[in-house]
Design a protein around this motif. Structure first.
Motif, PDB file in Angstrom:
ATOM      1  N   ASP A 189       6.063 -10.102   6.145  1.00 38.47           N
ATOM      2  CA  ASP A 189       5.951 -10.353   7.581  1.00 38.47           C
ATOM      3  C   ASP A 189       4.511 -10.027   7.996  1.00 38.47           C
ATOM      4  N   SER A 190       3.733 -11.082   8.178  1.00 42.70           N
ATOM      5  CA  SER A 190       2.307 -10.818   8.418  1.00 42.70           C
ATOM      6  C   SER A 190       2.053 -10.238   9.805  1.00 42.70           C
ATOM      7  N   SER A 191       3.087 -10.169  10.647  1.00 39.45           N
ATOM      8  CA  SER A 191       2.861  -9.561  11.968  1.00 39.45           C
ATOM      9  C   SER A 191       3.046  -8.038  11.919  1.00 39.45           C
ATOM     10  N   ALA A 192       3.499  -7.528  10.773  1.00 42.42           N
ATOM     11  CA  ALA A 192       3.713  -6.079  10.663  1.00 42.42           C
ATOM     12  C   ALA A 192       2.485  -5.438  10.034  1.00 42.42           C
ATOM     13  N   VAL A 193       1.856  -4.526  10.777  1.00 44.74           N
ATOM     14  CA  VAL A 193       0.678  -3.832  10.241  1.00 44.74           C
ATOM     15  C   VAL A 193       1.002  -2.345  10.181  1.00 44.74           C
ATOM     16  N   VAL A 194       0.859  -1.742   9.014  1.00 46.00           N
ATOM     17  CA  VAL A 194       1.146  -0.312   8.890  1.00 46.00           C
ATOM     18  C   VAL A 194      -0.173   0.463   8.870  1.00 46.00           C
ATOM     19  N   MET A 195      -0.068   1.791   8.869  1.00 46.74           N
ATOM     20  CA  MET A 195      -1.278   2.589   9.134  1.00 46.74           C
ATOM     21  C   MET A 195      -1.729   3.473   7.970  1.00 46.74           C
ATOM     22  N   GLY A 196      -0.837   3.688   6.984  1.00 46.73           N
ATOM     23  CA  GLY A 196      -1.150   4.629   5.899  1.00 46.73           C
ATOM     24  C   GLY A 196      -0.164   5.783   5.891  1.00 46.73           C
ATOM     25  N   SER A 197       0.175   6.287   4.715  1.00 41.68           N
ATOM     26  CA  SER A 197       1.129   7.378   4.457  1.00 41.68           C
ATOM     27  C   SER A 197       2.590   6.940   4.556  1.00 41.68           C
ATOM     28  N   GLU A 198       2.867   5.655   4.739  1.00 37.75           N
ATOM     29  CA  GLU A 198       4.264   5.212   4.776  1.00 37.75           C
ATOM     30  C   GLU A 198       4.834   5.187   3.353  1.00 37.75           C
ATOM     31  N   PRO A 199       6.159   5.421   3.219  1.00 43.01           N
ATOM     32  CA  PRO A 199       6.753   5.387   1.878  1.00 43.01           C
ATOM     33  C   PRO A 199       6.948   3.953   1.372  1.00 43.01           C
ATOM     34  N   VAL A 200       6.871   3.803   0.051  1.00 37.35           N
ATOM     35  CA  VAL A 200       7.133   2.504  -0.575  1.00 37.35           C
ATOM     36  C   VAL A 200       8.392   2.655  -1.424  1.00 37.35           C
ATOM     37  N   TYR A 201       9.319   1.712  -1.247  1.00 37.10           N
ATOM     38  CA  TYR A 201      10.599   1.768  -1.949  1.00 37.10           C
ATOM     39  C   TYR A 201      10.674   0.662  -2.998  1.00 37.10           C
ATOM     40  N   ALA A 202      11.226   1.002  -4.160  1.00 39.74           N
ATOM     41  CA  ALA A 202      11.561  -0.004  -5.166  1.00 39.74           C
ATOM     42  C   ALA A 202      13.003   0.279  -5.558  1.00 39.74           C
ATOM     43  N   ASP A 203      13.819  -0.742  -5.577  1.00 37.20           N
ATOM     44  CA  ASP A 203      15.252  -0.580  -5.868  1.00 37.20           C
ATOM     45  C   ASP A 203      15.847   0.528  -5.001  1.00 37.20           C
ATOM     46  N   ASP A 204      15.463   0.523  -3.747  1.00 41.26           N
ATOM     47  CA  ASP A 204      15.993   1.454  -2.754  1.00 41.26           C
ATOM     48  C   ASP A 204      15.633   2.927  -3.003  1.00 41.26           C
ATOM     49  N   ARG A 205      14.638   3.158  -3.807  1.00 40.60           N
ATOM     50  CA  ARG A 205      14.196   4.525  -4.109  1.00 40.60           C
ATOM     51  C   ARG A 205      12.738   4.672  -3.675  1.00 40.60           C
ATOM     52  N   ALA A 206      12.410   5.772  -2.986  1.00 43.58           N
ATOM     53  CA  ALA A 206      11.002   5.973  -2.588  1.00 43.58           C
ATOM     54  C   ALA A 206      10.200   6.286  -3.851  1.00 43.58           C
ATOM     55  N   VAL A 207       9.229   5.412  -4.160  1.00 40.43           N
ATOM     56  CA  VAL A 207       8.496   5.574  -5.425  1.00 40.43           C
ATOM     57  C   VAL A 207       7.000   5.813  -5.213  1.00 40.43           C
ATOM     58  N   GLY A 208       6.534   5.623  -3.993  1.00 37.31           N
ATOM     59  CA  GLY A 208       5.094   5.787  -3.771  1.00 37.31           C
ATOM     60  C   GLY A 208       4.787   5.823  -2.288  1.00 37.31           C
ATOM     61  N   TYR A 209       3.512   5.777  -1.949  1.00 38.32           N
ATOM     62  CA  TYR A 209       3.118   5.846  -0.545  1.00 38.32           C
ATOM     63  C   TYR A 209       1.873   5.011  -0.301  1.00 38.32           C
ATOM     64  N   VAL A 210       1.770   4.542   0.937  1.00 43.25           N
ATOM     65  CA  VAL A 210       0.622   3.728   1.344  1.00 43.25           C
ATOM     66  C   VAL A 210      -0.583   4.650   1.545  1.00 43.25           C
ATOM     67  N   THR A 211      -1.738   4.192   1.087  1.00 43.20           N
ATOM     68  CA  THR A 211      -2.952   4.991   1.261  1.00 43.20           C
ATOM     69  C   THR A 211      -3.728   4.498   2.469  1.00 43.20           C
ATOM     70  N   SER A 212      -4.099   3.223   2.469  1.00 44.96           N
ATOM     71  CA  SER A 212      -4.692   2.668   3.686  1.00 44.96           C
ATOM     72  C   SER A 212      -4.209   1.239   3.843  1.00 44.96           C
ATOM     73  N   ALA A 213      -4.215   0.792   5.095  1.00 48.90           N
ATOM     74  CA  ALA A 213      -3.605  -0.495   5.383  1.00 48.90           C
ATOM     75  C   ALA A 213      -4.273  -1.128   6.590  1.00 48.90           C
ATOM     76  N   GLY A 214      -4.075  -2.409   6.741  1.00 55.87           N
ATOM     77  CA  GLY A 214      -4.643  -3.108   7.891  1.00 55.87           C
ATOM     78  C   GLY A 214      -4.365  -4.593   7.775  1.00 55.87           C
TER      79      GLY A 214
END
Ligand code: FAD
Length: 814
Positions: free
Chosen positions: A736-761
Motif C-alpha cells: 500500500d504505497s499510501s502507508a508511510v511508516v517512521m522507523g522502529s515498527e515490528p516486521v512479521y513473517a508467518d505471523d511472528r515478529a522477526v525484525g524491526y524497521v530502521t528508517s522509512a519514508g
C-alpha cells in the motif's frame, strides 16, 4: 581497609553494586566498593525508589537494558525475600492521542522482543481493581513488568560480588582522586588512601562532584526533585503480599504512576514544576538525619496530582496522604544515562543517571566496556562523549535536564525538535532560509530546514499525496515536490549539521588507516567512504575521507563520539592533529541533473567528468568563494558537496541561488533529502546500523579492504565474515504505497515478529513506500513477503532488490 585495588567503585547504590557484581563475574580482581552511607541503604536515590520497572522504551538499547534487569532481578533474593515482583505493568489512556500512542508502543514492544497486549477498559480494571474504568479508553499491558526492590537488589548483587572477592566499605567517603600524567593513581577516602589505576564513579547525582575531584568534571547531570507519596490504608484493600497484588500503573496523560504497598498505595508525579538542584547543594550522609537524597515534601505541588489520583482511582478518596517526599535523582540534557571513560583522565570511568529499571543492564554494559573495550549492545545513546561542546554548558544542561524531566511521560514524535534553547546553532544561510519560509527542525543544535514554504508553487507541477496524521507531522506535501524537483532539475541542500573535522600531520594517514576499513592510501584528491569499527567489528561510524594533501585529510563524521575515538587513538608523538571544523565550516550540497552546469557557470575550474571524476575532491573557486568540492552525493544525483569557511557561506548560497534560477534549481529541505537517500539505499548510521552490526550484514562490504593491512576490528570482522551473516539489513517495499511508516515498527513473517524497521519514508520518484529493516537471513531473500505493523495495522511488504533508484549509478557518475 585495602591500600590498593584493581578498581575502586564509588557508590554502593544499585548501579555500583551491579557494576561490582558484573566486573567480578567478568574476572576482575581486587574490586573495592566504597560508599559514604551505610550498606546497603546508603542514602542515595536507590534508598527510596519505589522501583517500578516498565521495560518498553523507544530506544532498543534501553529496552534491552530493562529486559535484562527483569531477568536478573528475578534471579535474586536476600534471605529468602525476592528482589523482584513480576506483577505486570499497565499503562492507561484517557485521551485518544494516548490510546494511539499505546498502540504504537505495543508495536515497539514487539520490535524489541517484549511480550505485551492491548486491553479494554474492563480488562484494565481486572488487572488494576482501583481503576475507574469509565475514565479510560484502554490500556497497554506488559506481563513481565514489575517492582524491583532497589536496596535488596543492591544487597543481593553486593553479596554476589563479595563472594567473588570484592570488598565493600560503608561509611567511607571519597574525598579526593589522585591523577598523574593524565591517569588515575589513587583514591583518597575518609578511612585512608587506596592506590588504583581505575575508578568507576557510580555516585549518581553526586557524580559531578566525584568527577571534579579527578579533574574530569563532567557537569552533565542535574539532580531534580520528584514527588512520591504514600496514602493511608485504602479501605477494603487487603493485601496477600506485603508489596503488591496489583499491577504497577501508569497514567501518562497526567504524568503520574501508582503502585500498591500492601494496604496502602504509592503515588508518583512528574506533573509538577521542575525543581533542579546543584550537585554541590546535596549534603553528605549523616546518621540519624534525613537522607541527603530526600527534600522536604512540598504539598502545594501535589494538590493537582492528588485530585487526579482520586479521580482515576476513586477508592483513594477514602485516604489521606500519610507521607510524601521530594526525592532526588539525576536528569541529563537528553534524558539518557552517562557511561564511559573520561577523555581527560584515563582510568576514570562513570555510570551515572541510571534508573533502577536499567541498573543491572547498565552495570553489565559498563563492565563489558571496561573489560573488552566495547559493550555488546549499542551504547551510543548513553555514551558520555555524545555531547557537543555547547551541550556541556551549565545553561544548556540545566535547561535541557529540566525539559527532560517534564517530558518523562510525554508523547514524543521521532522528528520532534527541542523547544528551547533555540535558535542555537545557525548556518550562514539561515537568514536566507528564513526569507524562503523554511520550516526548521533541529539537529545537534543546528537549525535545519525541513522544507521551504517558497516551494509551495511546485505543487502545481508535482502531484504529492497526503499522509496520515502521525507520519504527516513535521511534514508538508512540499517535501514531495522538493524531492521530485531535485530529481528532475536539482536542488541545493544545507549540510551544516554534518560533523566535519580535519586530520593533519605526518602520522595522519597511518592513524586513519588503522582506524578505518577502506584503503585510504590513495592519491591526493581521492574521496573514500569507510567505516570505523570497534574491537568487536561493530560499526562505530561510517565516515567520508577526502585526501586534500599528502598529510591533510578532511573528514565527514557522525558526531563528537567519532572525534573522541580518534583522539583516543592518537599517537603519542604528536604527529597527527584532529580538529573539529564544524562550527566555522559550512557546506552546501548541490545535486541534480543541472548541478554541473550550475556550478560550472560560477567557476573557471574544469568540472567535466574527465577533469573532476566521481569520488574525487578538489579545491576550487565558486565565484569569489574558495571551496573544497567533493564529488559525492547522498541523494544519488550528479553534484558536489561544497565546503567553505562560514564567513563566505552567505555569498556561496547567494551565488548558487541566483545562478540556479536559470536551471530551475531550488533550495531543498531535509525532508526531501531523507526520501532521496532512502530511494538510493544509502544507510544512515545510528538508525540503519550501529555497533551491533558489521559492514557485511549492513550490505556495505564494498567499503572493507581486508588486504590493506591491520585495522581496529579486523580480527573480529574476519571471524564474523567466516561465520556468515545471521541477519541482513533489507529493503522492504510496502504494497500500500499510501502507508508511510517512521522507523522502529515490528516486521512479521508467518505471523511472528522477526525484525524491526530502521528508517522509512516515501520514494516520490519511484512512487513507493520504503522501509529498511533488520531481518534474520532466512527471511531476507528478495521476493519474501512480510508484514509491517503500524499502530496495530498490518501492512504487506516485499523484500526488494536495492537500490530502488538508479542501481546502475548512471546519474551520479554522469
Ligand atoms: P544512588 O542510589 O544515589 O547511589 C549513589 C551512591 O553514591 C550513594 O549511595 C552515595 O552515598 C554514594 N556517594 C556519593 N558521593 C560519595 C562519596 N564522595 N563517597 C562515597 N560515596 C559517595 N527508577 C526506576 O527505575 N523506577 C522507579 O519507579 C523510580 N522511582 C523513583 C522515585 C523517586 C522518588 C526517586 C528519587 C527516584 C526514582 N527512580 C526510579 C530513579 C532511581 O532511584 C535512580 O535513578 C537510581 O536509584 C540511581 O541509582 P545509583 O546507584 O546511580 O545512585
Amino acid at each position: 581497609m585495602e591500600n590498593s585495588a584493581g578498581v575502586v567503585i564509588v557508590g554502593a547504590g544499585i548501579v555500583g553494586c551491579s557494576a561490582a557484581e558484573h566486573l567480578t563475574r567478568m574476572g576482575w580482581r581486587d574490586v573495592v566498593v566504597v560508599d559514604q552511607g551505610p550498606l546497603f541503604e546508603a542514602g542515595g536515590s536507590t534508598s527510596h525508589a519505589p522501583g517500578l520497572v516498565f521495560q518498553t522504551n523507544p530506544s532498543k538499547t534501553m529496552a534491552e537494558l530493562a529486559s535484562y534487569g527483569v531477568k536478573r532481578y528475578s534471579e535474586l533474593e536476600v534471605d529468602g525475600k525476592p528482589c523482584f515482583y513480576g506483577v505486570g505493568g499497565l499503562e492507561v489512556a484517557t485521551t485518544p492521542e494516548r490510546w494511539k500512542e499505546l498502540r504504537r508502543k505495543h508495536g515497539l514492544a514487539a520490535s524489541w522482543g517484549i511480550e505485551s497486549a492491548l486491553l479494554s477498559p474492563e480488562e484494565c480494571v481486572e488487572k488494576s481493581p482501583l481503576l475507574d474504568g469509565s475514565r479510560i479508553l484502554g490500556g497497554y499491558f506488559v506481563p513481565s513488568d514489575g517492582i524491583a526492590k532497589g536496596v535488596r537488589v543492591s544487597e543481593a548483587m553486593g553479596r554476589e560480588a563479595i563472594s567473588r572477592g570484592a570488598k565493600f566499605h560503608g561509611e567511607t567517603e571519597v574525598t579526593g582522586i589522585e591523577v598523574k600524567d593524565g591517569r588515575v593513581r589513587a583514591v583518597e577516602t575518609s578511612r585512608g588512601r587506596i592506590e588504583t589505576e581505575v575508578v568507576l564513579s557510580c555516585a549518581g547525582m553526586w557524580g559531578p562532584r566525584i568527577g571534579r575531584m579527578a579533574g574530569a568534571f563532567v557537569p552533565l547531570l542535574t539532580p531534580m526533585q520528584h514527588q512520591y507519596a504514600w496514602t493511608t490504608p485504602v479501605p477494603g484493600l487487603e493485601a496477600d503480599s506485603e508489596e503488591s497484588d496489583h499491577v504497577i500503573l501508569r497514567h501518562q496523560d497526567s504524568a503520574m504512576y501508582f503502585r500498591q504497598h500492601g494496604e496502602r498505595y504509592g503515588v508518583g508525579s512528574y506533573s509538577h514544576r521542575s525543581m533542579p538542584l546543584l550537585s554541590d547543594e546535596i549534603g553528605r550522609y549523616e546518621a540519624g538525619k534525613v537522607m541527603p537524597s530526600i527534600k522536604e515534601f512540598t504539598p502545594e505541588d501535589f494538590e493537582g496530582p492528588w485530585d487526579e489520583a482520586r479521580s482515576l482511582l476513586p477508592d483513594l478518596s477514602g485516604t489521606e496522604i500519610e507521607r510524601g517526599i521530594n526525592g532526588l535523582f539525576s536528569f541529563t540534557p537528553d534524558g539518557g544515562s552517562l557511561l564511559g571513560e573520561s577523555r581527560e583522565v584515563r582510568g576514570f570511568w562513570m555510570a551515572e543517571a541510571v534508573w533502577v529499571t536499567h541498573a543491572a543492564g547498565a552495570g553489565r554494559m559498563i563492565s563489558e566496556w571496561m573489560t573488552d573495550g566495547v559493550p555488546n549492545i549499542d551504547p551510543s545513546g548513553l555514551d558520555v562523549h555524545r555531547f557537543d561542546k555547547h551541550q556541556k554548558s551549565p545553561a544548556y544542561v540545566l535547561a535541557r535536564s529540566s525539559q527532560s524531566f517534564q517530558e518523562v511521560y510525554d508523547i514524543i514524535h521521532p522528528l520532534q525538535p527541542m523547544d528551547e534553547p533555540r535558535p542555537l546553532r545557525t548556518s550562514p544561510f539561515y537568514t536566507r532560509q528564513r526569507e524562503l519560509g523554511a520550516y526548521f527542525l533541529e539537529a545537534s543544535g543546528w537549525e535545519r530546514p525541513q522544507w521551504y514554504a517558497a516551494n509551495e508553487s511546485l505543487l502545481a507541477e508535482f502531484d504529492v499525496a497526503d499522509r496520515d496524521e502521525w507520519s504527516g507531522r513535521y511534514w508538508s506535501p512540499i517535501v514531495g515536490a522538493e524531492h521530485l524537483a531535485t530529481r528532475e532539475r536539482g536542488a541545493i541542500f544545507d549540510m551544516a549539521s554534518l560533523t566535519k573535522a580535519t586530520a593533519t600531520g605526518p602520522g595522519a594517514l597511518e592513524l586513519l588507516q588503522r582506524l578505518t576499513t577502506n584503503q585510504l592510501d590513495k592519491p591526493v584528491g581521492s574521496v573514500s567512504y569507510t567505516f570505523m569499527l570497534d574491537e568487536k567489528a561493530g560499526v562505530k561510524s561510517d565516515i567520508t575521507v577526502a585526501r586534500l594533501g599528502e598529510e591533510r585529510f578532511q573528514l565527514g563524521l557522525n558526531g563528537p563520539r567519532d572525534i573522541e575515538w580518534m583522539e583516543r587513538h592518537l599517537p603519542q608523538d604528536g604527529s597527527v592533529r584532529i580538529e573539529d571544523i564544524s562550527g566555522h565550516t559550512c557546506c552546501v550540497g548541490v545535486w541534480g541533473p543541472s548541478a554541473r552546469e550550475l556550478v560550472q557557470s560560477l567557476s573557471l575550474d574544469d568540472l567535466s567528468n574527465e577533469a573532476f571524476g566521481f569520488f574525487k575532491a578538489r579545491e576550487i573557486y565558486v565565484g569569489e568563494v574558495p571551496v573544497v568540492a567533493l564529488r559525492v552525493s547522498y541523494v544519488g544525483e550528479l553534484g558536489w558537496e561544497l565546503y567553505a569557511s562560514a564567513d563566505m557561506g552567505m555569498r556561496l548560497w547567494d551565488l548558487l541561488r541566483e545562478a540556479g534560477q536559470k536551471f530551475g534549481v531550488i533550495a531543498g529541505g531535509r525532508g526531501a533529502f531523507s526520501g532521496l537517500r532512502l530511494e538510493k539505499g544509502y544507510r544512515l548510521w545510528g538508525a540503519d546500523m550501529t555497533t551491533e552490526h558489521d559492514p557485511y550484514e549492513a550490505g556495505l562490504g564494498f567499503a572493507v579492504k581486508l588486504d590493506k593491512g591491520d585495522f581496529v576490528g579486523k580480527e573480529a570482522l574476519l571471524r564474523r565474515k567466516e561465520e556468515g551473516p545471521r541477519r541482513k539489513l533489507s529493503c522492504l517495499v510496502l504494497e500500500d504505497s499510501s502507508a508511510v511508516v517512521m522507523g522502529s515498527e515490528p516486521v512479521y513473517a508467518d505471523d511472528r515478529a522477526v525484525g524491526y524497521v530502521t528508517s522509512a519514508g516515501y520514494g516520490y520518484a519511484i512512487g513507493k513506500s520504503i522501509a529498511y529493516a533488520w531481518l534474520p537471513s532466512e527471511v531476507s531473500q528478495e521476493g519474501r513477503e512480510v508484514e509491517v505493523a503500524y499502530f496495530g495495522e498490518r501492512y504487506s511488504a516485499t523484500v526488494s532488490e536495492e537500490p530502488l533508484f538508479d542501481p546502475a549509478m548512471k546519474r551520479m557518475r554522469g
